[in-house]
Scaffold this motif. Structure first.
Motif, PDB file in Angstrom:
ATOM      1  N   GLN A 278       0.822  -1.208   0.000  1.00 42.32           N
ATOM      2  CA  GLN A 278       0.000   0.000   0.000  1.00 42.32           C
ATOM      3  C   GLN A 278       0.861   1.265   0.000  1.00 42.32           C
ATOM      4  OE1 GLN A 278      -3.148   1.530   3.127  1.00 42.32           O
ATOM      5  NE2 GLN A 278      -4.009  -0.162   1.943  1.00 42.32           N
ATOM      6  N   VAL A 279       1.954   1.253   0.746  1.00 38.82           N
ATOM      7  CA  VAL A 279       2.865   2.398   0.728  1.00 38.82           C
ATOM      8  C   VAL A 279       3.437   2.602  -0.669  1.00 38.82           C
ATOM      9  CG1 VAL A 279       5.129   3.199   1.510  1.00 38.82           C
ATOM     10  CG2 VAL A 279       3.468   2.365   3.165  1.00 38.82           C
ATOM     11  N   ILE A 280       3.892   1.525  -1.287  1.00 38.05           N
ATOM     12  CA  ILE A 280       4.450   1.632  -2.637  1.00 38.05           C
ATOM     13  C   ILE A 280       3.409   2.140  -3.618  1.00 38.05           C
ATOM     14  CG2 ILE A 280       5.345   0.279  -4.581  1.00 38.05           C
ATOM     15  CD1 ILE A 280       6.830  -1.448  -2.509  1.00 38.05           C
ATOM     16  N   ASP A 281       2.185   1.624  -3.524  1.00 40.00           N
ATOM     17  CA  ASP A 281       1.115   2.094  -4.412  1.00 40.00           C
ATOM     18  C   ASP A 281       0.890   3.597  -4.253  1.00 40.00           C
ATOM     19  OD1 ASP A 281       0.714  -0.413  -5.441  1.00 40.00           O
ATOM     20  OD2 ASP A 281      -1.186  -0.784  -4.417  1.00 40.00           O
ATOM     21  N   MET A 282       0.881   4.076  -3.005  1.00 41.36           N
ATOM     22  CA  MET A 282       0.617   5.493  -2.767  1.00 41.36           C
ATOM     23  C   MET A 282       1.754   6.369  -3.279  1.00 41.36           C
ATOM     24  SD  MET A 282      -1.788   7.400  -1.504  1.00 41.36           S
ATOM     25  CE  MET A 282      -1.574   8.786  -2.602  1.00 41.36           C
ATOM     26  N   VAL A 283       2.988   5.971  -2.972  1.00 38.63           N
ATOM     27  CA  VAL A 283       4.129   6.793  -3.386  1.00 38.63           C
ATOM     28  C   VAL A 283       4.261   6.809  -4.904  1.00 38.63           C
ATOM     29  CG1 VAL A 283       6.633   7.067  -3.257  1.00 38.63           C
ATOM     30  CG2 VAL A 283       5.344   6.433  -1.212  1.00 38.63           C
ATOM     31  N   THR A 284       4.110   5.662  -5.551  1.00 37.03           N
ATOM     32  CA  THR A 284       4.253   5.641  -7.010  1.00 37.03           C
ATOM     33  C   THR A 284       3.089   6.347  -7.699  1.00 37.03           C
ATOM     34  OG1 THR A 284       3.328   3.381  -7.043  1.00 37.03           O
ATOM     35  CG2 THR A 284       5.729   3.597  -7.074  1.00 37.03           C
ATOM     36  N   ALA A 285       1.897   6.334  -7.091  1.00 37.50           N
ATOM     37  CA  ALA A 285       0.796   7.126  -7.642  1.00 37.50           C
ATOM     38  C   ALA A 285       1.106   8.615  -7.553  1.00 37.50           C
ATOM     39  CB  ALA A 285      -0.504   6.799  -6.906  1.00 37.50           C
ATOM     40  N   LEU A 286       1.684   9.039  -6.433  1.00 40.60           N
ATOM     41  CA  LEU A 286       2.078  10.439  -6.285  1.00 40.60           C
ATOM     42  C   LEU A 286       3.197  10.815  -7.255  1.00 40.60           C
ATOM     43  CD1 LEU A 286       2.035  10.710  -2.389  1.00 40.60           C
ATOM     44  CD2 LEU A 286       0.570  11.993  -3.966  1.00 40.60           C
ATOM     45  N   MET A 287       4.115   9.878  -7.479  1.00 41.88           N
ATOM     46  CA  MET A 287       5.211  10.128  -8.410  1.00 41.88           C
ATOM     47  C   MET A 287       4.747  10.151  -9.858  1.00 41.88           C
ATOM     48  SD  MET A 287       7.984   7.587  -6.592  1.00 41.88           S
ATOM     49  CE  MET A 287       9.076   7.523  -8.002  1.00 41.88           C
ATOM     50  N   GLY A 288       3.591   9.536 -10.112  1.00 45.42           N
ATOM     51  CA  GLY A 288       3.078   9.460 -11.477  1.00 45.42           C
ATOM     52  C   GLY A 288       3.647   8.305 -12.270  1.00 45.42           C
ATOM     53  N   THR A 289       4.264   7.344 -11.587  1.00 41.44           N
ATOM     54  CA  THR A 289       4.813   6.186 -12.292  1.00 41.44           C
ATOM     55  C   THR A 289       3.855   5.004 -12.290  1.00 41.44           C
ATOM     56  OG1 THR A 289       5.950   5.457 -10.263  1.00 41.44           O
ATOM     57  CG2 THR A 289       7.188   6.866 -11.782  1.00 41.44           C
ATOM     58  N   ARG A 294      -7.870   2.272  -8.528  1.00 41.91           N
ATOM     59  CA  ARG A 294      -9.283   2.506  -8.856  1.00 41.91           C
ATOM     60  C   ARG A 294      -9.482   4.007  -8.964  1.00 41.91           C
ATOM     61  NH1 ARG A 294     -14.145   2.768  -5.451  1.00 41.91           N
ATOM     62  NH2 ARG A 294     -15.933   1.891  -6.568  1.00 41.91           N
ATOM     63  N   SER A 295     -10.231   4.457  -9.941  1.00 40.73           N
ATOM     64  CA  SER A 295     -10.427   5.898 -10.127  1.00 40.73           C
ATOM     65  C   SER A 295     -11.839   6.154 -10.624  1.00 40.73           C
ATOM     66  CB  SER A 295      -9.394   6.456 -11.110  1.00 40.73           C
ATOM     67  OG  SER A 295      -9.541   7.843 -11.260  1.00 40.73           O
ATOM     68  N   VAL A 296     -12.757   6.320  -9.663  1.00 36.93           N
ATOM     69  CA  VAL A 296     -14.153   6.577 -10.040  1.00 36.93           C
ATOM     70  C   VAL A 296     -14.710   7.845  -9.404  1.00 36.93           C
ATOM     71  CG1 VAL A 296     -14.636   4.133 -10.435  1.00 36.93           C
ATOM     72  CG2 VAL A 296     -15.050   5.117  -8.169  1.00 36.93           C
ATOM     73  N   ARG A 297     -14.010   8.389  -8.417  1.00 37.05           N
ATOM     74  CA  ARG A 297     -14.516   9.568  -7.715  1.00 37.05           C
ATOM     75  C   ARG A 297     -14.705  10.728  -8.701  1.00 37.05           C
ATOM     76  NH1 ARG A 297     -15.237  11.965  -2.873  1.00 37.05           N
ATOM     77  NH2 ARG A 297     -14.737  14.171  -2.728  1.00 37.05           N
ATOM     78  N   GLY A 298     -15.895  11.308  -8.664  1.00 38.85           N
ATOM     79  CA  GLY A 298     -16.205  12.440  -9.526  1.00 38.85           C
ATOM     80  C   GLY A 298     -16.538  12.062 -10.964  1.00 38.85           C
ATOM     81  N   LEU A 299     -16.547  10.745 -11.244  1.00 37.40           N
ATOM     82  CA  LEU A 299     -16.822  10.304 -12.612  1.00 37.40           C
ATOM     83  C   LEU A 299     -18.188   9.646 -12.762  1.00 37.40           C
ATOM     84  CD1 LEU A 299     -13.328   8.753 -13.477  1.00 37.40           C
ATOM     85  CD2 LEU A 299     -14.172  11.054 -14.001  1.00 37.40           C
ATOM     86  N   ARG A 300     -18.913   9.543 -11.669  1.00 42.07           N
ATOM     87  CA  ARG A 300     -20.221   8.895 -11.768  1.00 42.07           C
ATOM     88  C   ARG A 300     -21.201   9.569 -10.833  1.00 42.07           C
ATOM     89  NH1 ARG A 300     -19.051   3.127  -8.664  1.00 42.07           N
ATOM     90  NH2 ARG A 300     -18.574   4.044  -6.636  1.00 42.07           N
TER      91      ARG A 300
END
Length: 300
Positions: A278-289, A294-300
């Motif tokens: 989970q830490v790796i997922d968060m840091v790499t999402a912030l880095m843009g790599t 999941r990305s649904v917030r504000g899209l439905r």
């Protein structure tokens, strides 16, 4: 925040079907068959196989299977070490063939047996104490971890370790040490993408040494090979935050993990798979790599 993927000269790990590197690191989960490890052990082959399966399900790409405690403890013969880890390696390899298995050993006979059983990486935490290990890895087409202990013999603890006259001399010593071992591995025939370098905090080092190595971890990435960082619940983590026991050190370990991911580490060795993923997922999402899971917030 810096972009670990852009660390100049940083290398990728390629073993079996696994590709990992700066900006997209892999999790290596510890599975111990030693009876006296500092944090946790599996008390049987079956328990160790279950632990490996659980780690894989939680997102680990590598499991590091060891049979001898790193520090001081009862003598473990070569045959006893083989008997502890090889049945686990064979069973995990059969049940989870896509999971990369690392054998945590510094002995060439154990390494040969482990590779024959299905291991693909030799995690030599004792800095080439057995000089045959690079040839053993090369002959099997396996990877090898090149570590730094400052001359410390296997299974001994650091005591008043010194490196030159300046604080930064420990970094120079560690860089030179892992680079020399990496050259030996390359000369033996191990490709650069299967040679990992590990600054090895705590081994032959005090807490200030280990913190400085982590602070300058990008210099290890610039050697051109994947960097493995093994910091999970270690003493320097505990001393940095005043956490006396390994059980208290998870939050600080995860904070250091986030820093390491940002600064170009390719493999994080951990006891705590899900939290580390989970830490790796968060840091790499912030880095843009990496894209969000999941990305649904504000899209439905």
């Amino acid at each position: 925040m810096s972009d670990g993927a852009s660390v100049s000269g940083a290398g990728e790990l390629r073993v079996g079907g696994l590709v990992a590197g700066p900006g997209a690191p892999a999790v290596m989960t510890v599975v111990n068959r030693s009876v006296d490890s500092f944090f946790e052990s599996a008390d049987s082959t079956e328990a160790a196989v279950r632990a490996a399966g659980a780690a894989h399900a939680a997102g680990a790409a590598v499991v590091d299977i060891g049979g001898v405690r790193a520090g001081r403890g009862p003598h473990v013969s070569t045959q006893e070490e083989i008997d502890r880890i090889c049945p686990v390696i064979a069973a995990v390899h059969e049940q989870l063939p896509d999971l990369v298995i690392s054998a945590d050993t510094y002995r060439a006979p154990v390494a040969r047996a482990a590779l024959a059983a299905g291991a693909r990486i030799l995690n030599d935490t004792w800095a080439g104490a057995d000089p045959e290990l690079p040839e053993v890895a090369a002959a099997a087409g396996a990877g090898i971890v090149c570590s730094h202990t400052g001359g410390l013999a296997p299974r001994t603890d650091a005591h008043r370790s010194r490196y030159g006259l300046l604080p930064g001399d420990v970094v120079t010593d560690a860089l030179d040490g892992v680079a020399a071992l990496a050259r030996r591995a390359r000369e033996a025939g191990v490709p650069a993408a299967r040679v990992l370098v590990d600054p090895t905090p705590d081994f032959g080092k005090n807490t200030r040494h280990s913190l400085l190595l982590l602070r300058r971890i990008e210099e290890f990435a610039r050697l051109g090979m994947p960097v493995l960082l093994a910091i999970s619940r270690k003493d320097f983590i505990g001393e940095a935050v005043g956490a006396a026991t390994p059980a208290e050190r998870l939050p600080a370990t995860l904070a250091a993990t986030a820093y390491a991911v940002e600064h170009g580490v390719s493999v994080i060795r951990t006891h705590d798979t899900a939290a580390t993923v989970q830490v790796i997922d968060m840091v790499t999402a912030l880095m843009g790599t990496r894209e969000p899971r999941r990305s649904v917030r504000g899209l439905r």
